[in-house]
Design an enzyme around this catalytic site. Sequence first.
Site, PDB file in Angstrom:
ATOM      1  CB  VAL A  14      -0.720   0.022   1.472  1.00  0.00           C
ATOM      2  CG1 VAL A  14      -1.515   1.296   1.136  1.00  0.00           C
ATOM      3  CG2 VAL A  14      -1.906  -1.226   1.207  1.00  0.00           C
ATOM      4  CB  THR A  89      -3.852  -3.557  10.292  1.00  0.00           C
ATOM      5  OG1 THR A  89      -4.276  -3.633   9.030  1.00  0.00           O
ATOM      6  CG2 THR A  89      -3.108  -1.838  10.549  1.00  0.00           C
ATOM      7  NE  ARG A 152      -8.481  -4.568  -8.847  1.00  0.00           N
ATOM      8  CZ  ARG A 152      -8.983  -4.500 -10.188  1.00  0.00           C
ATOM      9  NH1 ARG A 152      -9.856  -5.596 -10.629  1.00  0.00           N
ATOM     10  NH2 ARG A 152      -8.614  -3.604 -11.052  1.00  0.00           N
ATOM     11  CE  LYS A 202      -9.955  -2.228   1.907  1.00  0.00           C
ATOM     12  NZ  LYS A 202      -8.671  -2.101   1.855  1.00  0.00           N
ATOM     13  N   GLY A 255      -9.065 -15.649  -1.006  1.00  0.00           N
ATOM     14  CA  GLY A 255      -8.042 -15.439  -0.040  1.00  0.00           C
ATOM     15  C   GLY A 255      -7.422 -14.452  -0.216  1.00  0.00           C
ATOM     16  CB  CYS A 258      -7.384  -7.684   1.690  1.00  0.00           C
ATOM     17  SG  CYS A 258      -5.711  -6.871   1.168  1.00  0.00           S
ATOM     18  CE  LYS A 261      -5.487  -7.090   6.864  1.00  0.00           C
ATOM     19  NZ  LYS A 261      -5.994  -5.869   6.988  1.00  0.00           N
TER      20      LYS A 261
HETATM   21  C1  UGA Z   1      -9.154  -6.877  -2.211  1.00  0.00           C
HETATM   22  C2  UGA Z   1     -10.096  -5.908  -2.907  1.00  0.00           C
HETATM   23  O1  UGA Z   1     -10.618  -6.596  -4.280  1.00  0.00           O
HETATM   24  C3  UGA Z   1      -9.414  -4.719  -3.093  1.00  0.00           C
HETATM   25  O2  UGA Z   1     -10.452  -3.736  -3.609  1.00  0.00           O
HETATM   26  C4  UGA Z   1      -8.931  -3.952  -1.778  1.00  0.00           C
HETATM   27  O3  UGA Z   1      -8.614  -2.936  -1.805  1.00  0.00           O
HETATM   28  C5  UGA Z   1      -7.824  -4.970  -1.025  1.00  0.00           C
HETATM   29  O4  UGA Z   1      -8.546  -6.491  -1.026  1.00  0.00           O
HETATM   30  C6  UGA Z   1      -7.551  -4.679  -0.067  1.00  0.00           C
HETATM   31  O5  UGA Z   1      -8.130  -4.683   1.022  1.00  0.00           O
HETATM   32  O6  UGA Z   1      -6.281  -3.914  -0.008  1.00  0.00           O
HETATM   33  P1  UGA Z   1      -6.824  -8.366  -3.194  1.00  0.00           P
HETATM   34  O7  UGA Z   1      -6.675  -8.967  -1.956  1.00  0.00           O
HETATM   35  O8  UGA Z   1      -5.782  -7.986  -4.159  1.00  0.00           O
HETATM   36  O9  UGA Z   1      -7.958  -7.247  -3.091  1.00  0.00           O
HETATM   37  O10 UGA Z   1      -7.586  -9.493  -4.176  1.00  0.00           O
HETATM   38  P2  UGA Z   1      -8.816  -9.698  -5.120  1.00  0.00           P
HETATM   39  O11 UGA Z   1      -8.648  -9.423  -6.332  1.00  0.00           O
HETATM   40  O12 UGA Z   1      -9.852  -9.106  -4.293  1.00  0.00           O
HETATM   41  O13 UGA Z   1      -9.167 -11.134  -4.993  1.00  0.00           O
HETATM   42  C7  UGA Z   1      -9.184 -11.790  -3.526  1.00  0.00           C
HETATM   43  C8  UGA Z   1      -9.655 -13.294  -3.781  1.00  0.00           C
HETATM   44  O14 UGA Z   1     -11.042 -13.490  -4.699  1.00  0.00           O
HETATM   45  C9  UGA Z   1      -8.509 -14.009  -4.495  1.00  0.00           C
HETATM   46  O15 UGA Z   1      -8.184 -15.229  -3.796  1.00  0.00           O
HETATM   47  C10 UGA Z   1      -9.052 -14.208  -5.882  1.00  0.00           C
HETATM   48  O16 UGA Z   1      -8.811 -15.203  -6.630  1.00  0.00           O
HETATM   49  C11 UGA Z   1     -10.640 -14.579  -5.573  1.00  0.00           C
HETATM   50  N1  UGA Z   1     -11.469 -14.102  -6.635  1.00  0.00           N
HETATM   51  C12 UGA Z   1     -11.855 -13.008  -7.215  1.00  0.00           C
HETATM   52  C13 UGA Z   1     -12.318 -15.352  -7.278  1.00  0.00           C
HETATM   53  O17 UGA Z   1     -12.347 -16.368  -6.733  1.00  0.00           O
HETATM   54  N2  UGA Z   1     -13.394 -14.931  -8.079  1.00  0.00           N
HETATM   55  C14 UGA Z   1     -13.488 -13.485  -8.728  1.00  0.00           C
HETATM   56  O18 UGA Z   1     -14.263 -13.509  -9.632  1.00  0.00           O
HETATM   57  C15 UGA Z   1     -12.647 -12.651  -8.001  1.00  0.00           C
END
Ligand code: UGA
Length: 453
Positions: A14, A89, A152, A202, A255, A258, A261
């Site tokens: 971040v 955090t 993301r 958030k 998973g 973010c 958690k």
């Molecule tokens: C997530 C949020 O999408 C962001 O908006 C946020 O800012 C971030 O957390 C954070 O709190 O900092 P991120 O953890 O990078 O972002 O990952 P995501 O792209 O959201 O994916 C999360 C999980 O969902 C992954 O395991 C991904 O493979 C899964 N996923 C995502 C699916 O299984 N299917 C989908 O259609 C999309």
Amino acid sequence: MFTRSVAVIGAGYVGLTTGACLASLGHRVVCADRDQAKVEQLRLGQVPILEPRLPELVTEGQAAGRLRFVVDAAEAVRDAEVVYLCLPTPMGVGGVADLSAVESVLAQIRHLLPAGCVVVNKSTVPVGTAARTRDLLDRADITVVSNPEFLREGSAVHDFLHPDRIVVGSDQQDAAERVAALYARLGAPAVLTDAASAELVKYAANCFLAMKLSYVNAIAELCERLDANVRDVTEGMGYDRRIGQAFLSPGPGWGGSCLPKDVHALLQVSDGADFEFRLLRATIDTNTRQFQRIVDKIRVAVTGNRQGSLRGVRIGLFGMTFKAGTDDLRDSPALAVAALLRQAGADLAGYDPALVAGREQPELRGITVVNDPMTAADDASALVVLTEWPEFRGLDWARLAGVVARPIVVDTRNLLDPDVAGRAGFCYHGLGTRPHEATATPRPRTELAALVP
Ligand code: UGA
């Protein structure tokens, strides 16, 4: 051009993205991180995380004299008008966010902050942290603002520079406006609110995304039972603008660093507020069950029944990171599935484009990490796609069919084209779709060694 002097404390995902992107918007940024080796690397333009465009922005920012890296937080804040706290955090005991890093930095800088500066909480912090930060600072001349990030991993720079919205919360409107003005060039809608509401945005957003994913994984399971096709079901749902196509792909579970958690933290906050958030609890339970469901699916594909044994069965894992485009293994659903497979006695070899064999990584214990997909497939009784790396689609599946012990592929991301897999001789098992039988005889098995020139 409107520019401000900004300090960013913490150069992780971040902080580094925030610092480099703010510098690219014209602000003068000093980024502090207590990890000396990391600071030295960053000064050389070397970015320790896999994040597209970040190395370029770090190099450009430094060359333009708008971005500096220092070890000492005190030095970073000396002339700052705005100080961003981008500190870890992590989830502490019982799902409560651990704020010790924030507390220790505040103790270090509170006397050094220039009069009238604004302190911004950028990390995801529990509701009430802005108020707590104010108490810890104990400086009437300094305003605390909450400005949650929505980045993301794998597209953090893009998300920063093309935000859907900017959320800024403070009990002092002028400070909130000063922070929102830093992003003015991005032209995104700004939601100006109080600090607690900004903090809750958030959690509410991330938990909604997790809920959407648990929902779609449940729909995929239902599709299998009803002989429907989840690809068509989600496409049909997604055209409804109120739902949207994003975040509708079933997977092995959600998973990363973010979502897990944040759902636990919000559950904790809800408990503390005497609110039983059943929907959120069901969201988590559905996800935990999803890991086991994937193992059951592999078991049925390999042994033909739900009670069959996977003891000694060799399985090739394709993908171990929590999603494609990152090398991050934290709370990876792929590893949760792998752990259950190991418990069931399976013998695991794994390939991931972002990982290198031989590096000691405790998360990967029990998986033989290899550097190419053919070696992962060698003598396997099933190949399991766990991360949606696009390059898996383009692999030579006919060649892979020639080295496996049995041509079975379980695609937990619905990434591959079932027809391509079928023509290569694989029996294909996706999520929320009917199994797809092989439409060609696989190549006769060849020892991998014989293929290596
Ligand atoms: C997530 C949020 O999408 C962001 O908006 C946020 O800012 C971030 O957390 C954070 O709190 O900092 P991120 O953890 O990078 O972002 O990952 P995501 O792209 O959201 O994916 C999360 C999980 O969902 C992954 O395991 C991904 O493979 C899964 N996923 C995502 C699916 O299984 N299917 C989908 O259609 C999309």
